[in-house]
Scaffold this active site. Structure first.
Site, mmCIF file in Angstrom:
data_model
loop_
_atom_site.group_PDB
_atom_site.id
_atom_site.type_symbol
_atom_site.label_atom_id
_atom_site.label_comp_id
_atom_site.label_asym_id
_atom_site.label_seq_id
_atom_site.Cartn_x
_atom_site.Cartn_y
_atom_site.Cartn_z
ATOM 1 N N ASN A 59 0.882 -1.175 0.000
ATOM 2 C CA ASN A 59 0.000 0.000 0.000
ATOM 3 C C ASN A 59 0.915 1.219 0.000
ATOM 4 O O ASN A 59 1.438 1.602 1.047
ATOM 5 C CB ASN A 59 -0.920 0.016 1.217
ATOM 6 C CG ASN A 59 -1.929 1.169 1.122
ATOM 7 O OD1 ASN A 59 -1.733 2.113 0.360
ATOM 8 N ND2 ASN A 59 -2.996 1.098 1.892
ATOM 9 N N HIS A 110 0.635 8.229 -5.913
ATOM 10 C CA HIS A 110 0.181 9.197 -6.898
ATOM 11 C C HIS A 110 1.309 9.990 -7.568
ATOM 12 O O HIS A 110 1.062 10.675 -8.556
ATOM 13 C CB HIS A 110 -0.832 10.149 -6.239
ATOM 14 C CG HIS A 110 -1.898 9.408 -5.469
ATOM 15 N ND1 HIS A 110 -2.725 8.480 -6.062
ATOM 16 C CD2 HIS A 110 -2.229 9.402 -4.141
ATOM 17 C CE1 HIS A 110 -3.544 7.954 -5.142
ATOM 18 N NE2 HIS A 110 -3.254 8.501 -3.971
ATOM 19 N N GLU A 165 -0.512 -4.207 -5.550
ATOM 20 C CA GLU A 165 -0.813 -2.874 -5.015
ATOM 21 C C GLU A 165 -2.189 -2.928 -4.368
ATOM 22 O O GLU A 165 -3.147 -3.417 -4.980
ATOM 23 C CB GLU A 165 -0.807 -1.860 -6.164
ATOM 24 C CG GLU A 165 -1.194 -0.445 -5.734
ATOM 25 C CD GLU A 165 -1.325 0.501 -6.933
ATOM 26 O OE1 GLU A 165 -0.850 0.172 -8.042
ATOM 27 O OE2 GLU A 165 -1.941 1.568 -6.758
ATOM 28 N N ILE A 202 -6.939 0.674 0.853
ATOM 29 C CA ILE A 202 -8.074 0.458 1.753
ATOM 30 C C ILE A 202 -9.328 1.086 1.148
ATOM 31 O O ILE A 202 -10.388 0.464 1.072
ATOM 32 C CB ILE A 202 -7.753 1.074 3.136
ATOM 33 C CG1 ILE A 202 -6.538 0.359 3.746
ATOM 34 C CG2 ILE A 202 -8.969 1.016 4.054
ATOM 35 C CD1 ILE A 202 -5.910 1.108 4.906
ATOM 36 N N SER A 203 -9.186 2.329 0.732
ATOM 37 C CA SER A 203 -10.297 3.036 0.079
ATOM 38 C C SER A 203 -10.255 2.755 -1.421
ATOM 39 O O SER A 203 -9.330 2.091 -1.917
ATOM 40 C CB SER A 203 -10.172 4.543 0.332
ATOM 41 O OG SER A 203 -9.013 5.047 -0.328
HETATM 42 C C1 DQA Z 1 -4.636 4.875 0.330
HETATM 43 C C2 DQA Z 1 -5.211 5.866 -0.682
HETATM 44 C C3 DQA Z 1 -4.241 7.012 -0.931
HETATM 45 O O1 DQA Z 1 -4.810 7.945 -1.851
HETATM 46 C C4 DQA Z 1 -3.948 7.738 0.352
HETATM 47 O O2 DQA Z 1 -2.972 8.742 0.139
HETATM 48 C C5 DQA Z 1 -3.552 6.837 1.470
HETATM 49 C C6 DQA Z 1 -4.211 5.550 1.609
HETATM 50 C C7 DQA Z 1 -5.646 3.767 0.699
HETATM 51 O O3 DQA Z 1 -5.206 2.770 1.265
HETATM 52 O O4 DQA Z 1 -6.862 3.914 0.465
HETATM 53 O O5 DQA Z 1 -2.756 7.202 2.327
HETATM 54 O O6 DQA Z 1 -3.506 4.236 -0.278
#
Ligand code: DQA
Length: 146
Positions: free
Chosen positions: A73, A79, A100, A103-104
């Site tokens: 993750n 990005h 890869e 979570i969201s």
């Molecule tokens: C994330 C999504 C990313 O955009 C964000 O910067 C995170 C967590 C996720 O696990 O949903 O820190 O990778």
């Protein structure tokens, strides 16, 4: 496969208290416990978190040098970090899986989250299932033939 590296990028050390509406209320310890239960003794779970891009890159080198599959993750590095992308490419070019996870579901969020510079060199991408994204990635790694 003796172990799986589960690598977490910046701000994921704050899971549990960080934006629980987006990331849930469980912390990395709970994630490690869930993955260890899913592994059921088939592999050991080596879960790590860092806010440091250089450290995350060094762990990907370690994955190559020890032939260890990776669940990654990359958090916000997803990005924009071409350095992390190039290190992730070393893993998959070595023939090792790198999944890869998020979570969201970044595609349902702000526009800057719609781009991943990592996905193009990943074996696969799983997003939007909470900690289930990691669990599904582990199931994929443990399933012969994918
Ligand atoms: C994330 C999504 C990313 O955009 C964000 O910067 C995170 C967590 C996720 O696990 O949903 O820190 O990778």
């Amino acid at each position: 496969m003796a172990s799986v590296l589960v690598l977490n990028g910046p701000n994921l050390g704050r899971l549990g208290s960080r934006e629980p509406d987006v990331y849930g209320s469980q912390d990395l310890g709970a994630l490690e416990a869930a993955l260890t239960a899913e592994a059921a003794g088939r592999v050991s779970i080596d879960l790590r978190q860092t806010n440091d891009e250089a450290e995350l890159i060094s762990w990907l080198y370690e994955a190559v040098d020890t032939a260890t599959p990776v669940i990654l993750n990359p958090a916000a590095f997803t990005h924009y970090s071409y350095g992390l992308r190039d290190a992730a490419a070393l893993v998959t070019k070595a023939g090792l899986p790198l999944i890869e996870v998020h979570i969201s579901n970044p595609h349902a969020r702000e526009t800057f989250r719609h781009t991943s510079v990592i996905s193009g060199v990943a074996t696969g991408v799983i997003a939007g299932f909470g900690f289930g994204s990691y669990r599904l990635a582990l199931v994929a790694l443990l399933t012969p033939g994918g």
